[in-house]
Design an enzyme around this catalytic site. Structure first.
Site, PDB file in Angstrom:
ATOM      1  N   GLU A  47      63.314 147.933 109.852  1.00 33.68           N
ATOM      2  CA  GLU A  47      63.717 146.781 109.419  1.00 33.68           C
ATOM      3  C   GLU A  47      64.874 147.134 109.075  1.00 33.68           C
ATOM      4  O   GLU A  47      65.573 148.144 109.613  1.00 33.68           O
ATOM      5  CB  GLU A  47      62.419 147.713 108.161  1.00 33.68           C
ATOM      6  CG  GLU A  47      61.048 146.740 108.955  1.00 33.68           C
ATOM      7  CD  GLU A  47      60.076 146.792 107.761  1.00 33.68           C
ATOM      8  OE1 GLU A  47      60.807 147.638 106.534  1.00 33.68           O
ATOM      9  OE2 GLU A  47      58.650 146.946 108.094  1.00 33.68           O
ATOM     10  N   ARG A 104      71.475 124.877 120.761  1.00 34.68           N
ATOM     11  CA  ARG A 104      70.865 123.672 121.104  1.00 34.68           C
ATOM     12  C   ARG A 104      69.511 123.647 121.701  1.00 34.68           C
ATOM     13  O   ARG A 104      69.244 122.668 122.380  1.00 34.68           O
ATOM     14  CB  ARG A 104      70.943 125.669 122.722  1.00 34.68           C
ATOM     15  CG  ARG A 104      72.979 124.881 123.450  1.00 34.68           C
ATOM     16  CD  ARG A 104      72.931 125.165 124.195  1.00 34.68           C
ATOM     17  NE  ARG A 104      73.420 127.129 124.277  1.00 34.68           N
ATOM     18  CZ  ARG A 104      73.381 128.206 124.997  1.00 34.68           C
ATOM     19  NH1 ARG A 104      74.336 128.468 126.323  1.00 34.68           N
ATOM     20  NH2 ARG A 104      72.845 129.869 124.235  1.00 34.68           N
ATOM     21  N   LYS A 202      76.339 116.916 135.555  1.00 39.31           N
ATOM     22  CA  LYS A 202      76.333 117.778 135.751  1.00 39.31           C
ATOM     23  C   LYS A 202      74.794 117.440 135.431  1.00 39.31           C
ATOM     24  O   LYS A 202      74.234 117.098 134.968  1.00 39.31           O
ATOM     25  CB  LYS A 202      76.500 118.621 134.473  1.00 39.31           C
ATOM     26  CG  LYS A 202      75.968 119.934 134.404  1.00 39.31           C
ATOM     27  CD  LYS A 202      76.668 120.482 133.033  1.00 39.31           C
ATOM     28  CE  LYS A 202      75.622 120.890 131.883  1.00 39.31           C
ATOM     29  NZ  LYS A 202      75.593 122.051 131.206  1.00 39.31           N
ATOM     30  N   ASP A 230      84.845 122.269 126.259  1.00 42.27           N
ATOM     31  CA  ASP A 230      82.931 122.030 126.297  1.00 42.27           C
ATOM     32  C   ASP A 230      82.958 123.059 124.062  1.00 42.27           C
ATOM     33  O   ASP A 230      84.065 123.985 123.778  1.00 42.27           O
ATOM     34  CB  ASP A 230      82.726 123.142 126.678  1.00 42.27           C
ATOM     35  CG  ASP A 230      81.080 122.711 127.372  1.00 42.27           C
ATOM     36  OD1 ASP A 230      80.636 122.472 125.920  1.00 42.27           O
ATOM     37  OD2 ASP A 230      80.429 122.593 128.049  1.00 42.27           O
ATOM     38  N   ASP A 234      78.268 130.027 127.355  1.00 44.79           N
ATOM     39  CA  ASP A 234      77.445 131.153 127.758  1.00 44.79           C
ATOM     40  C   ASP A 234      77.565 132.300 128.411  1.00 44.79           C
ATOM     41  O   ASP A 234      78.761 132.832 129.350  1.00 44.79           O
ATOM     42  CB  ASP A 234      75.804 130.462 127.866  1.00 44.79           C
ATOM     43  CG  ASP A 234      75.194 131.244 127.091  1.00 44.79           C
ATOM     44  OD1 ASP A 234      75.561 133.000 127.482  1.00 44.79           O
ATOM     45  OD2 ASP A 234      73.824 131.422 126.985  1.00 44.79           O
TER      46      ASP A 234
END
Ligand code: R5P
Length: 326
Positions: A47, A104, A202, A230, A234
């Site tokens: 926590e 995303r 793509k 872009d 990632d």
């Protein structure tokens, strides 16, 4: 007339989570406010505890958090900070999420999927946020997920200014790594003086995360300096594949430009080996030493964030930061 009249003074405070203290410090420096001293730690069971070390009563609070790995922890910390501000009587609370969490996941591709980006907006609202500020959302429509004002900033001016110094404008082709980002690539092409456009066709395997295949280039790139644009990198799969297809199609060289350097493993290796001359990102996310490599350039987003925060505080115009078109 009954009552008490005061001359309205406002106080801007910048508070920050623990995900990216360097960015918060840099924004605080630009604003000349510093970052409000805050106590934050984790209990043994995970926590999170947060307390602001100074009064925030009546202030205009900007809550900066960078949504890097472990993203769920940093999201929770930001929500807890918003709750603490609300209960301490901050007058207005603005979420500053330079990289919007779960951006995303903004639509359902298949039945029984969540729309997690919308859920994040709901969580911010429920915690007590009045407004939201972010940089280069994966899809601009996500602004509509939050029921309140959203300032959607573009990193483009920061990135374009740098790229101009790195290319011969008469030989540049702007390339989108997939069909979804052609509009953004168009804006880039205009900013770089109306240069030609191309895009990479793509495809993705929706059953496997982070797997992308670049099939072919649509547009003429032979002998050109390609600026591949872009919103985020990632694992580097999309970009590495795109660079390879561009080189195979005769591109002279490739500069990769992205706002958000997520750079999850094995991005560093993929990007280093993909054949791009340079990879340019901003520091919306912390880029730790294990994610860095030789041809990586990191530009600071802090001045832009600070200017936008100042405009919001002064009831000025955020759009004015983008030639009136943001
Ligand atoms: C896709 O729509 C995004 O704009 C990025 O191209 C993608 O998410 C990057 O992921 P990765 O680097 O893992 O291929």
């Amino acid at each position: 007339m009954s009552g008490i009249i005061t001359t309205g003074e406002k106080r801007l405070v910048l508070v920050s989570g623990r995900a990216h203290p360097e960015l918060a410090e840099a924004v605080g420096e630009e604003l000349q406010t510093g970052v409000l001293p805050t106590t934050a730690y984790d209990f043994a069971n995970g926590e999170i505890y947060v307390r602001f070390n100074e009064s925030v009563r009546g202030c205009d609070a900007f809550v900066l958090q960078s949504h890097t790995d472990p993203i769920n922890q940093w999201m929770m910390e930001q929500l807890i900070m918003i709750d603490a501000l609300k209960r301490a009587s901050a007058k207005r609370i603005t979420v500053v999420a330079p990289f919007y969490p779960y951006a995303r996941q903004d639509k359902k591709h298949l039945g029984r999927e969540p729309i997690s980006a919308r859920l994040m907006a709901d969580l911010y609202k429920t915690a007590g946020a009045d407004r939201l500020m972010s940089v280069d959302l994966h899809a601009a429509q996500a602004q509509g997920f939050f029921d309140g004002p959203v300032d959607h900033l573009w990193a483009m001016p920061v990135l374009v200014d740098y790229v101009r110094t790195r290319v011969n404008l008469s030989r540049v082709t702007v390339v989108s790594p997939d069909a979804g980002r052609i509009r953004v690539a168009e804006k880039w092409a205009n900013k770089l003086g109306g240069c030609p456009l191309a895009f990479v066709h793509k495809t993705r395997d929706t059953t496997r995360p982070n797997v992308a295949v670049a099939n072919r280039v649509v547009g003429d790139v032979a002998g050109r300096q390609c600026v591949l644009v872009d919103d985020l990198i990632d694992t580097g799969g999309t970009i590495a594949e795109a660079v390879k297809v561009l080189r195979a199609s005769g591109a002279k060289d490739v500069i990769v430009v992205a706002t958000h350097g997520v750079l999850s493993h094995p991005a560093a290796q993929r990007l280093q080996e993909c054949g791009a001359r340079e990879i340019v990102v901003t520091n919306t996310l912390p880029i730790t030493s294990d994610k860095r490599f030789q041809n990586l350039t990191i530009l600071s987003i802090a001045p832009l964030l600070a200017r936008a925060i100042r405009e919001v505080f002064d009831d000025g115009s955020v759009t004015s930061l983008f030639d009136g078109v943001a």
